[in-house]
Design a protein around this motif. Structure first.
Motif, mmCIF file in Angstrom:
data_model
loop_
_atom_site.group_PDB
_atom_site.id
_atom_site.type_symbol
_atom_site.label_atom_id
_atom_site.label_comp_id
_atom_site.label_asym_id
_atom_site.label_seq_id
_atom_site.Cartn_x
_atom_site.Cartn_y
_atom_site.Cartn_z
ATOM 1 N N THR A 111 0.828 -1.203 0.000
ATOM 2 C CA THR A 111 0.000 0.000 0.000
ATOM 3 C C THR A 111 0.868 1.261 0.000
ATOM 4 N N LEU A 112 0.290 2.361 -0.446
ATOM 5 C CA LEU A 112 1.020 3.629 -0.467
ATOM 6 C C LEU A 112 1.430 4.098 0.930
ATOM 7 N N ARG B 177 5.181 4.972 1.940
ATOM 8 C CA ARG B 177 5.520 6.312 2.430
ATOM 9 C C ARG B 177 6.322 6.220 3.724
ATOM 10 N N LEU C 257 0.556 3.147 -13.917
ATOM 11 C CA LEU C 257 0.006 3.886 -12.781
ATOM 12 C C LEU C 257 0.760 3.563 -11.500
ATOM 13 N N LYS C 258 1.061 2.289 -11.277
ATOM 14 C CA LYS C 258 1.804 1.891 -10.069
ATOM 15 C C LYS C 258 3.209 2.493 -10.063
ATOM 16 N N GLU D 13 2.923 6.275 -9.412
ATOM 17 C CA GLU D 13 2.652 6.543 -7.994
ATOM 18 C C GLU D 13 3.915 6.414 -7.160
ATOM 19 N N GLN E 25 6.201 9.408 -7.913
ATOM 20 C CA GLN E 25 5.668 10.607 -7.262
ATOM 21 C C GLN E 25 5.905 10.565 -5.761
ATOM 22 N N LEU E 26 5.728 9.394 -5.157
ATOM 23 C CA LEU E 26 5.953 9.242 -3.724
ATOM 24 C C LEU E 26 7.422 9.486 -3.379
ATOM 25 N N ASP F 262 7.970 13.180 -3.539
ATOM 26 C CA ASP F 262 7.348 13.870 -2.407
ATOM 27 C C ASP F 262 8.160 13.715 -1.124
#
Length: 139
Positions: free
Chosen positions: A67-68, A72, A111-112, A115, A118-119, A122
């Motif tokens: 999971t994101l 994170r 998409l994965k 993401e 991008q993570l 961030d």
């Protein structure tokens, strides 16, 4: 002398184990014409292996990060450790120079991968790389 030889053999065996853990053989990399060999001057590298289901397999962890929020937390922890190490070395304001190498399976949806990119951005990572195979089959 024999003791020294045995110690060297054990050292290289341990090094080979760490290197082989970074590369997951279950992941089938895509083929790209513009793929280049990895820059050997990178000292601090974080390998993230993305399987075909989009789960991130991290060297040294038993369970993949699915999971994101899990990703994170993991990325922030590794980033904080790298920042602390950079401050101890005397780098300007603890500038993190860790290169994140994403080895994504060719069956993973973009998409994965997006993401994950991008993570990483961030969290604060600036050097992001995607791995692919060349036409000749090297990575």
């Amino acid at each position: 002398l024999l003791d020294l030889v045995f110690q060297l053999i054990m050292f290289f065996m341990v090094c080979v184990n760490f290197v082989s853990q970074q590369v997951n053989e279950d992941i089938k990399l895509p083929i790209a014409q513009s793929a280049r060999p990895m820059d050997k001057t990178e000292l601090d590298v974080l390998f993230l292996n993305v399987d075909q289901n989009g789960k991130v397999v991290v060297p040294g962890r038993d369970q993949p990060l699915a999971t994101l929020p899990q990703l994170r937390v993991y990325l922030r922890q590794v980033y904080a450790d790298a920042k602390r190490a950079a401050q101890e070395r005397g780098a300007s304001a603890g500038h993190v120079k860790t290169a994140v190498v994403i080895r994504a399976d060719k069956r993973t949806t973009y998409l994965k991968i997006f993401e994950l990119l991008q993570l990483c951005k961030d969290v604060g990572y600036q050097k992001l790389q995607l791995r692919a195979l060349t036409q000749a089959g090297g990575s």
